[in-house]
Motif scaffolding. Structure first.
Motif, PDB file in Angstrom:
ATOM      1  N   GLU A 177     -11.296   0.363  -9.650  1.00 22.51           N
ATOM      2  CA  GLU A 177     -11.329  -1.045  -9.262  1.00 22.51           C
ATOM      3  C   GLU A 177     -12.574  -1.728  -9.826  1.00 22.51           C
ATOM      4  O   GLU A 177     -12.505  -2.833 -10.379  1.00 22.51           O
ATOM      5  CB  GLU A 177     -11.319  -1.149  -7.742  1.00 22.51           C
ATOM      6  CG  GLU A 177     -11.317  -2.572  -7.212  1.00 22.51           C
ATOM      7  CD  GLU A 177     -11.317  -2.603  -5.707  1.00 22.51           C
ATOM      8  OE1 GLU A 177     -10.473  -3.316  -5.140  1.00 22.51           O
ATOM      9  OE2 GLU A 177     -12.162  -1.916  -5.089  1.00 22.51           O
ATOM     10  N   MET A 186       0.849  -1.189   0.000  1.00 25.46           N
ATOM     11  CA  MET A 186       0.000   0.000   0.000  1.00 25.46           C
ATOM     12  C   MET A 186       0.887   1.243   0.000  1.00 25.46           C
ATOM     13  O   MET A 186       1.770   1.382   0.848  1.00 25.46           O
ATOM     14  CB  MET A 186      -0.910  -0.004   1.232  1.00 25.46           C
ATOM     15  CG  MET A 186      -1.859   1.184   1.300  1.00 25.46           C
ATOM     16  SD  MET A 186      -2.920   1.163   2.772  1.00 25.46           S
ATOM     17  CE  MET A 186      -3.997  -0.200   2.378  1.00 25.46           C
ATOM     18  N   GLN A 245      -0.453   7.263  -0.541  1.00 24.09           N
ATOM     19  CA  GLN A 245      -1.799   7.754  -0.813  1.00 24.09           C
ATOM     20  C   GLN A 245      -2.857   6.786  -0.282  1.00 24.09           C
ATOM     21  O   GLN A 245      -3.873   7.199   0.274  1.00 24.09           O
ATOM     22  CB  GLN A 245      -1.988   7.963  -2.317  1.00 24.09           C
ATOM     23  CG  GLN A 245      -3.334   8.583  -2.687  1.00 24.09           C
ATOM     24  CD  GLN A 245      -3.434   8.848  -4.181  1.00 24.09           C
ATOM     25  OE1 GLN A 245      -2.506   8.554  -4.934  1.00 24.09           O
ATOM     26  NE2 GLN A 245      -4.555   9.407  -4.598  1.00 24.09           N
ATOM     27  N   GLY A 246      -2.591   5.491  -0.432  1.00 28.90           N
ATOM     28  CA  GLY A 246      -3.518   4.499   0.097  1.00 28.90           C
ATOM     29  C   GLY A 246      -3.592   4.530   1.609  1.00 28.90           C
ATOM     30  O   GLY A 246      -4.663   4.364   2.195  1.00 28.90           O
ATOM     31  N   ARG A 293      -6.782  -3.092   4.183  1.00 28.98           N
ATOM     32  CA  ARG A 293      -6.096  -4.184   3.485  1.00 28.98           C
ATOM     33  C   ARG A 293      -6.913  -5.467   3.503  1.00 28.98           C
ATOM     34  O   ARG A 293      -6.864  -6.254   2.557  1.00 28.98           O
ATOM     35  CB  ARG A 293      -4.720  -4.425   4.116  1.00 28.98           C
ATOM     36  CG  ARG A 293      -3.734  -3.288   3.885  1.00 28.98           C
ATOM     37  CD  ARG A 293      -2.379  -3.625   4.479  1.00 28.98           C
ATOM     38  NE  ARG A 293      -1.784  -4.765   3.809  1.00 28.98           N
ATOM     39  CZ  ARG A 293      -1.010  -4.692   2.735  1.00 28.98           C
ATOM     40  NH1 ARG A 293      -0.764  -3.516   2.191  1.00 28.98           N
ATOM     41  NH2 ARG A 293      -0.496  -5.769   2.196  1.00 28.98           N
TER      42      ARG A 293
END
Length: 490
Positions: free
Chosen positions: A207, A1, A4-5, A197
């Motif tokens: 996505e 990750m 930004q995530g 996650r």
């Protein structure tokens, strides 16, 4: 990750950080309040030699004292000295426990020894330190006195008298609370990142598009009014109404040369908002003058007529069974929208939707208006929609934000692809109002609740006497008469 995530995970899980800090701070403060206060009394010893007649002898005595200091530190924390102190003060503890409360250190290259005594009672800590200052020099004198008699070459002097401490050294509520807040913050950050996650639901536009292999052509923000009434307030200033207008525009420009006209809306699983999407998309198309036929093809759990306030006694299953004509079961809702209810629940809904009668009906409906929108059953639990999809121009997949799992959406798209159906796009609905994804298709300004807050009127609502008319007509002619949604003969 990536960074930004992580930041996005912290924004979405900010409440975990707050809870972590609150619990951490409360735990640190509560633990401090439950702990028994500990007071420390200190004393200091100076080790020297006796009988130095010259400078060289004094230097040698100093070196001797420094070498002895290390041994004396261990002697101070030994059971022998602790036993003497316990016996003299008649303490209610053993030598081993007293040793645990004693601390002795010697500064490097000096002959000074610092001793600290900790105890829940400040007075007792002072008494132990005082008696220690009396017993330790005597013990050193006994050990250093030669066997043949004479005086000890080492002298231990108390240079710092112990005092009764006024404040405890432990616990420290402020420090522990601050440490608890810091630990709680770190735990909250870890939980927020782990939560993202481990999350397998669809929450991103790119996505969803990647999983389906088709673009996201619309997003719909979660709205309490829409969840309750299922029809967007098209006259008000709500964000959801604009979302469906944007969806309508995107749908009309999917293929300029050959725009899709007969469209099925489905989802991977139930309760993902497909019927609400069907109803409001049809209304949005009718609002701009399009002639729209809305067909409830979910023969197992029909809801279109319930959302619109229409009658569902007869409908699609009657037409497919040959007991009624499509024009006989159509109901009107407002201007430009015709609704075909699901009709009675059949024993074989999948076979009916995949039949040649359904294919002929689709072609007939294609020639009666601009758009035909069908509400189909979910794709994964039953195969009804799979048999219907190839006969239509395309399929729109309704995806519920934070509910539809990635593997479920991928399986639904694969099921459509296997039968040769065209997936036109994805509609991501029920987005949080403040989520970044909700602004992806926006114009940069907010939509607020209208002042009146009135729901849209149910135009063309059918009275209950429609049921009686249909039953009477079927008894006389074996099929229903053609009735409008107002209950009048047309």
């Amino acid at each position: 990750m990536d960074l930004q995530g992580v930041l996005a995970a912290l924004r979405s899980g900010w409440w975990l950080l707050v809870i972590g800090m609150l619990f951490g701070g409360a735990a640190g403060l509560g633990g401090s309040l439950l702990q028994t206060p500990v007071y420390v009394s200190s004393t200091q010893f100076f080790v020297s030699t006796t009988g130095s007649a010259s400078t060289s002898e004094a230097y040698q005595g100093s070196q001797f004292s420094q070498e002895r200091v290390t041994s004396y530190v261990r002697l101070l924390t030994g059971d022998e000295l602790a036993g003497r102190v316990v016996d003299r003060l008649n303490l209610d503890m053993g030598p081993e426990e007293l040793v645990q409360r004693m601390s002795a250190t010697a500064a490097s290259n000096t002959v000074l020894i610092d001793v600290s005594i900790s105890d829940p009672s400040p007075e007792q800590a002072q008494r132990v330190a005082t008696v220690l200052g009396q017993e330790f020099p005597q013990l050193v004198s006994e050990l250093e006195t030669p066997d043949g008699g004479g005086s000890s070459p080492v002298k231990v002097t108390v240079t710092e008298r112990p005092e009764a401490p006024a404040t405890p050294v432990a616990p420290r509520p402020r420090r522990n609370a601050a440490l608890g807040v810091a630990i709680g913050l770190l735990v909250g950050i870890g939980l927020a990142v782990t939560r993202v996650r481990l999350d397998r639901t669809v929450k991103a536009l790119d996505e969803a598009a990647s999983l389906v292999g088709a673009p996201v052509i619309g997003t719909v923000v979660r709205d309490a009014h829409l969840e309750k009434r299922h029809i967007a307030d098209r006259r008000g200033n709500r964000r959801t109404a604009e979302d469906y207008r944007q969806l309508r525009t995107n749908l009309q420009f999917l293929n300029v040369d050959a725009p899709p006209r007969v469209i099925m809306v489905s989802s991977a699983l139930p309760s993902e908002g497909k019927t609400t999407v069907v109803v409001n998309l049809a209304l949005a198309l009718a609002d701009v003058g399009q002639r729209v036929t809305l067909v409830d093809a979910d023969l197992r759990r029909p809801q279109v007529t319930s959302y619109l306030g229409l009658v569902g006694g007869v409908g699609l299953t009657n037409v497919l069974a040959g007991t009624a004509d499509i024009d006989d079961v159509k109901q009107t809702y407002g201007e430009g929208l015709s609704v075909v209810a699901a009709g009675p629940t059949p024993p074989n809904p999948g076979e009916l939707l995949a039949s040649s009668n359904m294919a002929r009906l689709v072609e007939k409906l294609r020639g009666t208006g601009d758009f035909v929108i069908m509400d189909a059953p979910p794709l994964l639990p039953v195969a009804d929609a799979i048999g219907l999809a190839p006969a239509l121009d395309g399929v729109l997949l309704s995806v519920r934000f934070g509910c539809t799992r990635r593997d479920q959406l991928q399986q639904a798209a694969a099921a459509l692809s296997r039968v040769g159906a065209t997936t036109l796009g994805v509609i991501l609905n029920m987005l949080p109002p403040q989520d970044e994804l909700a602004a992806a298709y926006g114009y940069g300004y907010g939509y607020e609740r209208s002042a009146a807050g009135n729901p849209g009127t149910r135009e063309g609502a059918v009275p209950q006497r429609f049921f009686r008319r249909v039953r009477s007509s079927r008894r006389r002619h074996g099929q229903p008469r053609r009735l409008s949604a107002t209950g009048q003969d047309s």
